[in-house]
Design a protein around this motif. Sequence first.
Motif, short mmCIF file in Angstrom:
data_model
loop_
_atom_site.label_atom_id
_atom_site.label_comp_id
_atom_site.label_asym_id
_atom_site.label_seq_id
_atom_site.Cartn_x
_atom_site.Cartn_y
_atom_site.Cartn_z
N PRO B 7 7.57 2.63 -7.23
CA PRO B 7 7.85 2.19 -5.86
C PRO B 7 6.56 1.89 -5.10
N GLU B 10 6.21 5.82 -1.52
CA GLU B 10 6.98 6.99 -1.87
C GLU B 10 6.66 8.13 -0.91
N ARG B 12 7.27 12.01 -0.34
CA ARG B 12 7.73 13.16 -1.12
C ARG B 12 7.79 14.40 -0.26
N SER B 28 12.42 12.77 1.73
CA SER B 28 11.94 12.07 0.54
C SER B 28 12.58 10.70 0.50
N SER B 30 12.00 6.53 -1.34
CA SER B 30 11.23 5.71 -2.24
C SER B 30 11.60 4.26 -1.95
#
Lengths: 291, 367
Positions: B7, B10, B12, B28, B30
């Motif tokens: 991606p 991203e 996280r 989170s 992506s």
Amino acid sequence: MSWGRRSVIGVPYLWLTLFFFVPFVIVFKISFSEMDYAIPPYTNLLTWADEQLTLSLNFGNYTYLFTDDLYIRAYLSSIRIAGIATIICLLVAYPIAYVIARAPAATRNALLMLVILPSWTSFLIRIYAWVGILKNNGLINNFLMWLGIIDQPIAMLNTEFAVYVGIVYAYLPFMVLPLYTNLMKLDNSLLEAAADLGAPPWKVFMSVTLPLSKAGMIAGSMLVFIPSVGEFIIPDMLGGAETLMIGKVLWQEFFNNRDWPVASAVAIVMLLLLLLPISLFHRYQTRELES
Amino acid sequence: MTGSNQPMLEIRQVSKSFGGLSAVKEVSLSIDKGEIFALLGGSGCGKTTLLRMLAGFESPSKGAIFIDGEDISKVPAHKRPVNMMFQSYALFPHMSVAQNVAFGLKQEKNKLSKPQIAKKVLELLTLVRMQDFAQRKPDQLSGGQRQRVALARSLAKKPKVLLLDEPMGALDKKLRSQMQLEVVDIIESVGVTCVMVTHDQEEAMTMANRISVMHEGEIMQVGTPSEIYEFPNSRHTAEFIGSVNIFDATVTQLEADYTRLSCVDLNAPIQVEAGVNAPLGASLGIAVRPEKITMTQKKPEQSDNWLMGLVEDIAYLGGHSVYYVKLESGKRVMAIGTNNDRHEQKVTWQDRVYLHWSITSSVVLYQ
């Protein structure tokens, strides 16, 4: 226009007329008279004798200012000292104003208070305190000698340096406040946008903050420069005999020589000299307001 | 390191709290290259904080942000391959349009020569159709023009990710819908990955390929505009996107090809498609969009999925009207009728009407 509105506008005009315009006309009138041993110590411009009304304008006071180079030197040195002091003031005040404007809201008022607080004491007393700090056996010299850094006191009082210290100290709030107001209005997203586009912090300051605070810098500089040119107490108490400033010359003419006509001429010329920066400032301000 | 399935952006498990108050909780996401992604939510949902963390104006309390595989969580804003179009546009008022666009180019390490920068600025201004305004100051431009300049400025450095903060927030309604399509065209022609923040669901649905609905710092649902609209996974999402009628119902019958529920507000049972993941007696929400409801003055033939009530209010909106029908229980149900006949005015206030919908029109909400 209603009566209420008239009086709201009228009161400041009345004030300015009574306490600015009338005294100015009187001083202007005196500058064209001759010195006399009388009360008041000058001649009348209009005399009535033999059924003739005579208006005698004495330009001698003005031409006299150019024959003795004391006056020209005093004017130039006043402008120089005021100019340098203004620049120092700007350099000192800018970081102060910047920090206050960026501080969290809670501490901001406390910091502003610290800037204004000294003005709660008499101006004269504060300048007198600097005599105690700067003199040969004063605070700074004693401290440096006690540390052993110097063994002879440094002559600071009665120098031009002391005058700069005095002016910067006394007029700092007048520089800080307009700068602060200006920097407060600075839109934070502009600084973020500059950083977002890749400008490191110093470049953000140089390319966004500094140019956008121009109006504040000009306003502050005017508020410091104009009164500094005619300053009397600071050069008199801290500058000693060496420092030549037009305020001191003015005082001497009025109170030592009791030559009111020449003193008035000195004052009028000073006003004319200051008209230039004031009108430049005014023009800049109107241009800013228009855009 | 082909990067083909990696991606572009991203996020996280990113969290952000301000003095104990968490604004973003364990988010989170992506986002693929070339996608236009919208963070949608009401004020205070954490979408702006998340965007500001992507730009580098805030740093995450926890978690990490990767752009093109590189962790940028600790990289300062001015070194990130990310550019932002601000809600207020944040154009430098003391610089001309051209200088504004050139600003980013002048900050680059391997700086282009002056004529190269001028050429690039002209290209960018042509892209946003502002080439004739290069010498104007921002305060001499209209809102739409300022937005084009801001867009050109944020595209100048060819960012890997373009951030849009409430892109249409400062425009009036008519200009808004026109600019939405125009901005999307420009972004797609450049091919830049884009993350936008908006509170306007229509804007998100018009502009974005994918939407993430945020609420109280958390992501409620991620999907394409039609997924979010037709298959909301929570009451909040269903109510936030468009209008919806939600009936509180209890599961009464679980069959192989349908599920039946009862609702105290309705005269008939509710029937939904099979596959309801709840036991008998469970309380669920059944959402029906008003445009999926048919209004008649005769009792419908179907046994389930209908209700009866009095027309309490009619909002005539030109193309269609919204009817507010009050049930015996006091509950109000919205239905939309298209105004396809100019003279017809079949239903009026206080009329008794029947509303019905098909088994495939409703969505089961578990939370």
